[in-house]
Design an enzyme around this catalytic site. Structure first.
Site, PDB file in Angstrom:
ATOM      1  N   VAL A 144       0.877  -1.166   0.000  1.00  0.00           N
ATOM      2  CA  VAL A 144       0.000   0.000   0.000  1.00  0.00           C
ATOM      3  C   VAL A 144       0.916   1.218   0.000  1.00  0.00           C
ATOM      4  O   VAL A 144       1.679   1.427   0.946  1.00  0.00           O
ATOM      5  CB  VAL A 144      -0.927   0.008   1.237  1.00  0.00           C
ATOM      6  CG1 VAL A 144      -1.887   1.184   1.176  1.00  0.00           C
ATOM      7  CG2 VAL A 144      -1.687  -1.309   1.354  1.00  0.00           C
TER       8      VAL A 144
ATOM      9  N   HIS B 234      -7.027   7.778   1.236  1.00  0.00           N
ATOM     10  CA  HIS B 234      -7.334   6.377   0.932  1.00  0.00           C
ATOM     11  C   HIS B 234      -6.297   5.427   1.541  1.00  0.00           C
ATOM     12  O   HIS B 234      -6.642   4.358   2.051  1.00  0.00           O
ATOM     13  CB  HIS B 234      -7.399   6.206  -0.597  1.00  0.00           C
ATOM     14  CG  HIS B 234      -7.746   4.836  -1.046  1.00  0.00           C
ATOM     15  ND1 HIS B 234      -9.003   4.296  -0.889  1.00  0.00           N
ATOM     16  CD2 HIS B 234      -7.003   3.875  -1.653  1.00  0.00           C
ATOM     17  CE1 HIS B 234      -9.021   3.076  -1.380  1.00  0.00           C
ATOM     18  NE2 HIS B 234      -7.819   2.790  -1.848  1.00  0.00           N
TER      19      HIS B 234
END
EC number: 2.5.1.78
Length: 158
Positions: A82, A89
């Site tokens: 990520v 987000h």
């Protein structure tokens, strides 16, 4: 004093590796590192390693939960990347992924090793997937192997 600790060799361990396909240019290296570590250090046989691929990091906990619920595995390695962007987000994805995987471990009493990179930049992710900062997939596999043995030792002692 009685000390319970694990070692790394786990020849008979059955391991599932749940892998996010998103950011595959990084995650594929994490997977290579995890599999290499399981085989070389843990002496885990090919037939005892199952790889489950999911779309992204948010899907890792559900897939890990299904794997854990099957009762067929001694441990789970979750791999993903990520990378922070320009919106919040990142925080939601990273947080929910971490929380969900921890919940699986506690609910099913199975080690779930967190090999999900959470980085600010693509460069940091690349560094942690096999270049100058090592391979976090391999490190996640080492942690899992030790925890599989720790839990087996605890079961024998308690």
């Amino acid at each position: 004093m009685n000390v319970v600790q694990g070692n790394i060799e786990s020849k008979n361990a059955k391991v599932a590796i749940v892998v996010s396909r998103f950011n595959s240019f990084v995650v594929d290296s994490l997977l290579d590192g995890a599999v290499d570590t399981l085989k070389r250090f843990g002496q885990v046989a090919d037939e005892n390693i199952t790889v489950v691929k999911v779309p992204g990091a948010v899907e890792l906990p559900l897939a890990a939960r299904r794997v854990a619920a099957s009762g067929k595995f001694d441990g789970i390695i979750a791999l993903g990347a990520v990378i922070r962007g320009g919106t919040p987000h990142f925080d939601f994805v990273a947080g929910e992924c971490n929380k969900g995987l921890a919940q699986v471990a506690l609910e099913f009493d199975i080690p779930v090793s967190f090999g999900v990179l959470t980085t600010d930049t693509i460069e940091q992710a690349i560094e942690r997937s096999g270049t100058k900062a090592g391979n976090k997939g391999g490190e996640a596999a080492l942690g899992l192997l030790e925890m599989v043995n720790v839990l087996q030792a605890l079961e024998e002692q308690l």
